[in-house]
Design an enzyme around this catalytic site. Structure first.
Site, PDB file in Angstrom:
ATOM      1  N   HIS A 136       0.820  -1.087   0.014  1.00  0.00           N
ATOM      2  CA  HIS A 136       0.060  -0.050   0.041  1.00  0.00           C
ATOM      3  C   HIS A 136       0.848   1.307  -0.053  1.00  0.00           C
ATOM      4  O   HIS A 136       0.313   2.314  -0.326  1.00  0.00           O
ATOM      5  CB  HIS A 136      -0.944   0.039   1.211  1.00  0.00           C
ATOM      6  CG  HIS A 136      -2.131  -0.752   1.024  1.00  0.00           C
ATOM      7  ND1 HIS A 136      -2.051  -2.226   0.711  1.00  0.00           N
ATOM      8  CD2 HIS A 136      -3.455  -0.734   0.714  1.00  0.00           C
ATOM      9  CE1 HIS A 136      -3.321  -2.653   0.685  1.00  0.00           C
ATOM     10  NE2 HIS A 136      -4.389  -1.951   0.717  1.00  0.00           N
ATOM     11  N   HIS A 155      -0.460   3.469  -2.889  1.00  0.00           N
ATOM     12  CA  HIS A 155      -1.074   4.807  -2.604  1.00  0.00           C
ATOM     13  C   HIS A 155      -0.371   5.792  -3.445  1.00  0.00           C
ATOM     14  O   HIS A 155      -0.880   6.616  -4.051  1.00  0.00           O
ATOM     15  CB  HIS A 155      -0.918   4.976  -1.165  1.00  0.00           C
ATOM     16  CG  HIS A 155      -2.104   4.365  -0.383  1.00  0.00           C
ATOM     17  ND1 HIS A 155      -2.039   3.977   0.936  1.00  0.00           N
ATOM     18  CD2 HIS A 155      -3.528   3.710  -0.651  1.00  0.00           C
ATOM     19  CE1 HIS A 155      -3.216   3.460   1.475  1.00  0.00           C
ATOM     20  NE2 HIS A 155      -3.996   3.178   0.351  1.00  0.00           N
ATOM     21  N   HIS A 190      -8.071   0.693  -6.923  1.00  0.00           N
ATOM     22  CA  HIS A 190      -6.977   0.339  -5.849  1.00  0.00           C
ATOM     23  C   HIS A 190      -6.374  -0.719  -5.446  1.00  0.00           C
ATOM     24  O   HIS A 190      -4.976  -0.982  -5.373  1.00  0.00           O
ATOM     25  CB  HIS A 190      -7.968   0.664  -4.503  1.00  0.00           C
ATOM     26  CG  HIS A 190      -7.615   0.245  -3.086  1.00  0.00           C
ATOM     27  ND1 HIS A 190      -6.140   1.209  -2.790  1.00  0.00           N
ATOM     28  CD2 HIS A 190      -7.104  -0.742  -2.376  1.00  0.00           C
ATOM     29  CE1 HIS A 190      -5.827   0.632  -1.558  1.00  0.00           C
ATOM     30  NE2 HIS A 190      -6.267  -0.585  -1.258  1.00  0.00           N
TER      31      HIS A 190
HETATM   32 ZN   LIG Z   1      -6.303  -2.027  -0.001  1.00  0.00          ZN
END
Ligand SMILES: [Zn+2]
Ligand SMILES: NC(=O)c1ccc[n+]([C@@H]2O[C@H](COP(=O)([O-])OP(=O)(O)OC[C@H]3O[C@@H](n4cnc5c(N)ncnc54)[C@H](O)[C@@H]3O)[C@@H](O)[C@H]2O)c1
Length: 400
Positions: free
Chosen positions: A271, A275, A288
């Site tokens: 992540h 991100h 995502h």
């Molecule tokens: Zn996630």
């Protein structure tokens, strides 16, 4: 609370034993947190049996359903049938990341008030992670908190968002900046809901399942590797198995660390760079889960360069992740921009950069403040992988 939690749990346990006897595939994962215990039920066909699971919790209380429109269009009739004689009202909510806002929470609370909802109301959040986050936050806020039952209908929501009690909405400045922890009373997952999910959304959720395998379970990872074709064909029995194993992993982590201190951090594998990539592409190019797929591969390269994982294990991990692609083309993305975003986040939070790195399949370690040149190298290697192709590259995500 009209129904004591302990009594309700026993009822549900007895129910589950009987049902499992009739139907071998139904799964139940108990979740324990300092703020309440609940069950996650994973049952193919569970929507049609919703009243059997939900009835013992709500009794004759009123139910308010926060469902996103598309999920309702595809799966609402099944829930409607399953709720049978329970007293329910559906609130109007369009869904979509751009409608995951406080204004919608107010609108939903207004609708509940106008319909006469009091403190005994129970919210059902029905849909993907967005309906879950918004419905959960409505429940956390309405009259200072009413019960919520999560009924997730996307794979991402089933293996991630619906378990753990995080709820919230976005600000114009960023995602999930307002919210509350509000544990559900029950989570009801029906893998058959995934049959109508768009393929790309489905595969994006599978990356998070692979993540659970890499952080905590070699056997889950092996299933994802060996059973890829059946999983992509959405085999219900196999889905029950991989969803419940994923949920059990998240539940075990959340039980020991409800609010993101130490252990919960391992759920963020993939992540940190994921991100950064989502932000760098303006939240428009990747889902995502796809960004997490990229982030997991990059983090594994970083682990390899730090001699924390063998090349053989890293390649095995990469092969399985790539097998659930493609992800959109990542042409033109500069690794140093991703690193700059991570450093920028660090300044905003005023803390350290944490990286969750695999040391072998099924085991990760968290390191702090790695050398940023090594991070950029790892990102470059992941960007250079040929698991995106112009021919197959999915279209941009057109939201926010
Ligand atoms: Zn996630
Ligand atoms: N609370 C948490 O811990 C947590 C964790 C991860 C993600 N999230 C949040 O979850 C959100 C993303 O969730 P998502 O990926 O589920 O997206 P989503 O809620 O937007 O759902 C994806 C799409 O699928 C549609 N859909 C849902 N169920 C369907 C079905 N069964 N058949 C056909 N279409 C269906 C939806 O209408 C939507 O268009 C983000 O806002 C993210 O911040 C929260």
């Amino acid at each position: 609370m009209p129904f004591p939690r302990q009594g309700q749990r026993r009822l549900l346990e007895a129910e589950c034993v009987i049902r499992a006897w009739y139907k071998k595939t139904m799964q139940r994962v108990p979740v324990t947190t300092p703020n309440g215990d609940y069950d996650v039920v994973i049952d193919s066909g569970g929507l049609e049996r919703a009243a059997e699971y939900i009835g013992p919790i709500v009794g004759d209380r009123r139910i308010f359903i926060v469902a996103d429109e598309q999920a309702w269009r595809h799966q609402g009739a099944r829930l409607e049938q399953g709720l049978g004689g329970l007293d329910w009202t559906r609130l109007s909510y369009p869904g979509g990341e751009e409608r995951k806002r406080l204004a919608e929470v107010e609108r939903l609370c207004d609708q509940m008030f106008a319909a006469g909802a009091d403190r005994s109301a129970c919210v059902i959040a029905f849909g993907g992670g967005i309906a879950g986050d918004v419905g959960g936050f409505v429940a956390a806020s309405y009259m200072r908190g009413v019960d919520v039952i999560q009924v997730p209908t996307t794979l991402l929501a089933q293996v991630d968002a619906a378990v753990g009690g995080k709820t919230g909405v976005n600000l114009a400045e960023g995602k999930n900046l307002i919210g509350a922890f509000h544990q559900p009373r029950l989570v009801l997952m029906d893998p058959l809901t995934l049959r109508t999910l768009p393929d790309r959304e489905y595969r994006a959720g599978l990356f998070e399942v692979v993540k659970h395998g890499i952080i905590r379970s070699r056997s889950l990872f092996d299933s994802m590797t060996n059973e890829r074709d059946r999983i992509l064909a959405r085999d219900a029995e196999l889905l029950e198995a991989i969803i419940s194993e994923s949920v059990a992993i998240k539940a075990a982590v959340v039980a020991r660390d409800e609010k993101e201190g130490g252990l919960r951090r391992i759920l963020n594998y993939g992540h940190t760079l994921g991100h950064a990539l989502e932000a760098e592409t303006g939240y428009r190019r990747l889902l995502h889960g796809e960004a997490v797929g990229f982030g997991m591969i990059a983090a594994a390269f970083l682990a390899e360069s730090l001699d924390m994982i063998s090349t053989e294990q890293r390649e095995a991990l990469e092969r399985t992740i790539v097998s659930y692609g493609p992800i959109p083309l990542l042409e033109g993305i500069k690794p140093e921009n991703l690193v700059a975003r991570i450093s920028g986040d660090k300044k905003t939070i005023g803390g350290k950069i944490h990286f969750v790195l695999p040391v072998e399949i099924g085991k990760v370690e968290v390191i702090r403040d790695p050398n940023l040149n090594l991070v950029a190298d790892a990102a470059r290697k992941a960007l250079d992988l040929s698991w995106t192709s112009a021919k197959e590259s999915p279209q941009p995500v057109v939201s926010t």
